[in-house]
Design a protein around this motif. Sequence first.
Motif, PDB file in Angstrom:
ATOM      1  N   VAL A 138      -5.341 -11.149 -17.656  1.00 33.99           N
ATOM      2  CA  VAL A 138      -6.798 -11.186 -17.797  1.00 33.99           C
ATOM      3  C   VAL A 138      -7.424 -11.265 -16.407  1.00 33.99           C
ATOM      4  O   VAL A 138      -7.225 -12.248 -15.689  1.00 33.99           O
ATOM      5  CB  VAL A 138      -7.247 -12.399 -18.641  1.00 33.99           C
ATOM      6  N   PHE A 139      -8.182 -10.241 -16.040  1.00 32.53           N
ATOM      7  CA  PHE A 139      -8.771 -10.160 -14.711  1.00 32.53           C
ATOM      8  C   PHE A 139     -10.293 -10.221 -14.780  1.00 32.53           C
ATOM      9  O   PHE A 139     -10.907  -9.883 -15.796  1.00 32.53           O
ATOM     10  CB  PHE A 139      -8.352  -8.863 -14.017  1.00 32.53           C
ATOM     11  N   SER A 140     -10.900 -10.622 -13.660  1.00 31.67           N
ATOM     12  CA  SER A 140     -12.356 -10.676 -13.528  1.00 31.67           C
ATOM     13  C   SER A 140     -12.914  -9.282 -13.284  1.00 31.67           C
ATOM     14  O   SER A 140     -12.275  -8.450 -12.624  1.00 31.67           O
ATOM     15  CB  SER A 140     -12.744 -11.585 -12.364  1.00 31.67           C
ATOM     16  N   LEU A 141     -14.134  -9.061 -13.775  1.00 34.28           N
ATOM     17  CA  LEU A 141     -14.764  -7.749 -13.635  1.00 34.28           C
ATOM     18  C   LEU A 141     -14.865  -7.316 -12.180  1.00 34.28           C
ATOM     19  O   LEU A 141     -14.601  -6.156 -11.857  1.00 34.28           O
ATOM     20  CB  LEU A 141     -16.157  -7.780 -14.276  1.00 34.28           C
ATOM     21  N   GLY A 142     -15.226  -8.229 -11.294  1.00 28.62           N
ATOM     22  CA  GLY A 142     -15.415  -7.866  -9.899  1.00 28.62           C
ATOM     23  C   GLY A 142     -14.139  -7.668  -9.117  1.00 28.62           C
ATOM     24  O   GLY A 142     -14.178  -7.231  -7.965  1.00 28.62           O
ATOM     25  N   SER A 143     -12.988  -7.971  -9.726  1.00 30.51           N
ATOM     26  CA  SER A 143     -11.717  -7.835  -8.997  1.00 30.51           C
ATOM     27  C   SER A 143     -10.628  -7.229  -9.868  1.00 30.51           C
ATOM     28  O   SER A 143      -9.452  -7.520  -9.695  1.00 30.51           O
ATOM     29  CB  SER A 143     -11.259  -9.211  -8.491  1.00 30.51           C
ATOM     30  N   GLN A 144     -11.031  -6.392 -10.788  1.00 32.06           N
ATOM     31  CA  GLN A 144     -10.057  -5.785 -11.680  1.00 32.06           C
ATOM     32  C   GLN A 144      -9.116  -4.861 -10.917  1.00 32.06           C
ATOM     33  O   GLN A 144      -9.470  -4.348  -9.852  1.00 32.06           O
ATOM     34  CB  GLN A 144     -10.766  -5.008 -12.780  1.00 32.06           C
ATOM     35  N   PRO A 145      -7.910  -4.656 -11.415  1.00 31.08           N
ATOM     36  CA  PRO A 145      -6.946  -3.800 -10.709  1.00 31.08           C
ATOM     37  C   PRO A 145      -7.451  -2.373 -10.577  1.00 31.08           C
ATOM     38  O   PRO A 145      -8.216  -1.882 -11.412  1.00 31.08           O
ATOM     39  CB  PRO A 145      -5.702  -3.851 -11.612  1.00 31.08           C
ATOM     40  N   SER A 146      -7.025  -1.734  -9.518  1.00 28.29           N
ATOM     41  CA  SER A 146      -7.298  -0.301  -9.380  1.00 28.29           C
ATOM     42  C   SER A 146      -6.491   0.450 -10.441  1.00 28.29           C
ATOM     43  O   SER A 146      -5.614  -0.122 -11.104  1.00 28.29           O
ATOM     44  CB  SER A 146      -6.888   0.176  -7.990  1.00 28.29           C
ATOM     45  N   ASP A 147      -6.783   1.734 -10.602  1.00 27.14           N
ATOM     46  CA  ASP A 147      -6.038   2.531 -11.585  1.00 27.14           C
ATOM     47  C   ASP A 147      -4.549   2.519 -11.276  1.00 27.14           C
ATOM     48  O   ASP A 147      -3.720   2.410 -12.190  1.00 27.14           O
ATOM     49  CB  ASP A 147      -6.556   3.973 -11.595  1.00 27.14           C
ATOM     50  N   GLU A 148      -4.223   2.593  -9.989  1.00 25.23           N
ATOM     51  CA  GLU A 148      -2.802   2.605  -9.601  1.00 25.23           C
ATOM     52  C   GLU A 148      -2.156   1.258  -9.887  1.00 25.23           C
ATOM     53  O   GLU A 148      -1.025   1.190 -10.399  1.00 25.23           O
ATOM     54  CB  GLU A 148      -2.697   2.944  -8.109  1.00 25.23           C
ATOM     55  N   GLU A 149      -2.865   0.166  -9.599  1.00 25.63           N
ATOM     56  CA  GLU A 149      -2.318  -1.171  -9.851  1.00 25.63           C
ATOM     57  C   GLU A 149      -2.179  -1.427 -11.351  1.00 25.63           C
ATOM     58  O   GLU A 149      -1.167  -1.986 -11.800  1.00 25.63           O
ATOM     59  CB  GLU A 149      -3.234  -2.225  -9.226  1.00 25.63           C
ATOM     60  N   ARG A 150      -3.177  -1.013 -12.108  1.00 25.81           N
ATOM     61  CA  ARG A 150      -3.097  -1.174 -13.561  1.00 25.81           C
ATOM     62  C   ARG A 150      -1.894  -0.422 -14.123  1.00 25.81           C
ATOM     63  O   ARG A 150      -1.169  -0.943 -14.990  1.00 25.81           O
ATOM     64  CB  ARG A 150      -4.380  -0.683 -14.226  1.00 25.81           C
ATOM     65  N   GLY A 157       5.168  -3.357 -18.974  1.00 28.71           N
ATOM     66  CA  GLY A 157       4.989  -3.840 -20.336  1.00 28.71           C
ATOM     67  C   GLY A 157       3.941  -4.927 -20.477  1.00 28.71           C
ATOM     68  O   GLY A 157       3.931  -5.645 -21.482  1.00 28.71           O
ATOM     69  N   ILE A 158       3.041  -5.037 -19.506  1.00 29.21           N
ATOM     70  CA  ILE A 158       2.020  -6.086 -19.512  1.00 29.21           C
ATOM     71  C   ILE A 158       0.648  -5.460 -19.730  1.00 29.21           C
ATOM     72  O   ILE A 158       0.153  -4.730 -18.872  1.00 29.21           O
ATOM     73  CB  ILE A 158       2.021  -6.867 -18.190  1.00 29.21           C
ATOM     74  N   PRO A 159       0.021  -5.690 -20.869  1.00 27.15           N
ATOM     75  CA  PRO A 159      -1.332  -5.149 -21.091  1.00 27.15           C
ATOM     76  C   PRO A 159      -2.351  -5.859 -20.208  1.00 27.15           C
ATOM     77  O   PRO A 159      -2.189  -7.029 -19.854  1.00 27.15           O
ATOM     78  CB  PRO A 159      -1.586  -5.414 -22.573  1.00 27.15           C
ATOM     79  N   VAL A 160      -3.413  -5.143 -19.866  1.00 22.97           N
ATOM     80  CA  VAL A 160      -4.433  -5.642 -18.942  1.00 22.97           C
ATOM     81  C   VAL A 160      -5.805  -5.586 -19.610  1.00 22.97           C
ATOM     82  O   VAL A 160      -6.154  -4.565 -20.221  1.00 22.97           O
ATOM     83  CB  VAL A 160      -4.445  -4.803 -17.645  1.00 22.97           C
ATOM     84  N   VAL A 161      -6.580  -6.673 -19.489  1.00 28.88           N
ATOM     85  CA  VAL A 161      -7.968  -6.675 -19.948  1.00 28.88           C
ATOM     86  C   VAL A 161      -8.850  -7.273 -18.855  1.00 28.88           C
ATOM     87  O   VAL A 161      -8.378  -7.980 -17.967  1.00 28.88           O
ATOM     88  CB  VAL A 161      -8.155  -7.465 -21.264  1.00 28.88           C
ATOM     89  N   VAL A 162     -10.144  -6.983 -18.939  1.00 30.05           N
ATOM     90  CA  VAL A 162     -11.120  -7.448 -17.952  1.00 30.05           C
ATOM     91  C   VAL A 162     -12.233  -8.188 -18.674  1.00 30.05           C
ATOM     92  O   VAL A 162     -12.770  -7.695 -19.675  1.00 30.05           O
ATOM     93  CB  VAL A 162     -11.710  -6.255 -17.166  1.00 30.05           C
ATOM     94  N   ILE A 163     -12.574  -9.385 -18.182  1.00 35.69           N
ATOM     95  CA  ILE A 163     -13.682 -10.151 -18.737  1.00 35.69           C
ATOM     96  C   ILE A 163     -14.646 -10.514 -17.611  1.00 35.69           C
ATOM     97  O   ILE A 163     -14.344 -10.313 -16.438  1.00 35.69           O
ATOM     98  CB  ILE A 163     -13.213 -11.409 -19.501  1.00 35.69           C
ATOM     99  N   ASP A 164     -15.802 -11.076 -17.979  1.00 38.80           N
ATOM    100  CA  ASP A 164     -16.813 -11.343 -16.948  1.00 38.80           C
ATOM    101  C   ASP A 164     -17.672 -12.542 -17.311  1.00 38.80           C
ATOM    102  O   ASP A 164     -18.358 -12.533 -18.329  1.00 38.80           O
ATOM    103  CB  ASP A 164     -17.711 -10.119 -16.771  1.00 38.80           C
ATOM    104  N   PHE A 165     -17.604 -13.571 -16.487  1.00 36.06           N
ATOM    105  CA  PHE A 165     -18.524 -14.693 -16.572  1.00 36.06           C
ATOM    106  C   PHE A 165     -19.397 -14.770 -15.324  1.00 36.06           C
ATOM    107  O   PHE A 165     -20.192 -15.697 -15.186  1.00 36.06           O
ATOM    108  CB  PHE A 165     -17.761 -16.014 -16.713  1.00 36.06           C
TER     109      PHE A 165
END
Length: 385
Positions: A138-150, A157-165
Amino acid sequence: MMRSRADRPSSRLSYVWTAFAHRFAGIVVAALMLCLMPAGAQAQVALTDVTGHEVVLEKPASRLLIDDGRFLIALSLIHPDPVSVLAAWPRDINRIGKQTFEDYRAKFPAIDQLAKVASSAGALSVEQVVAAKPDLAVFSLGSQPSDEERARIEAAGIPVVVIDFFTHPLTNVEPSLTLLGKATGREAQAGDFLAFRRSQLDAIKAKVAGLPAEKRPRVFLEPHAAMTADCCNSPGRGNVGDIIESVGGTNIGAAVIPRAFGKLNLEYIIAQDPQVYIATGGSHMEGTAGLLVGPEYSSERARQTLEGVVSRPGFSGFDAVREGRVHGLSHQLLNSPLDVLTVGLLAKWVHPELFADLDVEATQRALNERFLAVPVKGPNWIDLD
């Protein structure tokens, strides 16, 4: 003519009963097998994050990786043991406060065994993420992985989501906490808290609806306020600036800062002549001659440091200082669903007459009694006068 045994009524009844019994037994066995299956095997968990990205989990996550310690606070609103569903966190204690961390540590000592990963304020390490072996990152909106990192993370095998507070709290807190609830099998609990938060925010919004511009005081909110030459932090379009506008104030930073957060020069602030001044600080400001407010400090200590902050050159001329509308806020109440307290406080500070009956202390008690796994302690806000 005599009937055969098979043709006799009693034999036929016995045959029908036997067939029914076999079929019923099969249904019962199938139902028992379904009940004994793990919950996650019965239904997949579909998630949609704040960017619109969709992820499907085979079962609720039990090993989350988070890149912001304030996500732990969010989880504690919906889970009795938020540490138990974590695999890794950034150990960014400054974001939740020293005393708050010690309180979590005392109740959930397993927090010391969690893997450490880079925070959203640092550089993402894909290697750290993969090594932690989370079942959801779970990553922050302002620091989400790049397409290559994702792609590299998902290849492991690790799913990635982005949230924002942080960037747009009034828009994104609700879908973000809903996602955390669904991801961890605590959707109902997330719904209960969000209904509480929504009722608080809607009541405030209704009172300020339709206020004309001349009834919206000019507000200067200075995050991480300190007696340094590095003046002055401010929200822009987003972040707590959105909250200022939502409670009927005018955020002076919005006109010149196009992002959620930036800096204002002192000359601009003096020209704007803010009518309400709010400083944020906390234990992370130790050693900076900044605002010290939070459970680590007494109200007297918080007020003393707030006096120091507004003694800087130029501040004494603000309308806010002349009229005694100077306030201090723990920065730890920002950028998490605890912003329900921030909204109430800013409403009272911006429109004291309109919100004279608003009891933020009661809101905090409700959070502690109904939701939080670890109670929030104060003092988290202070008035200069």
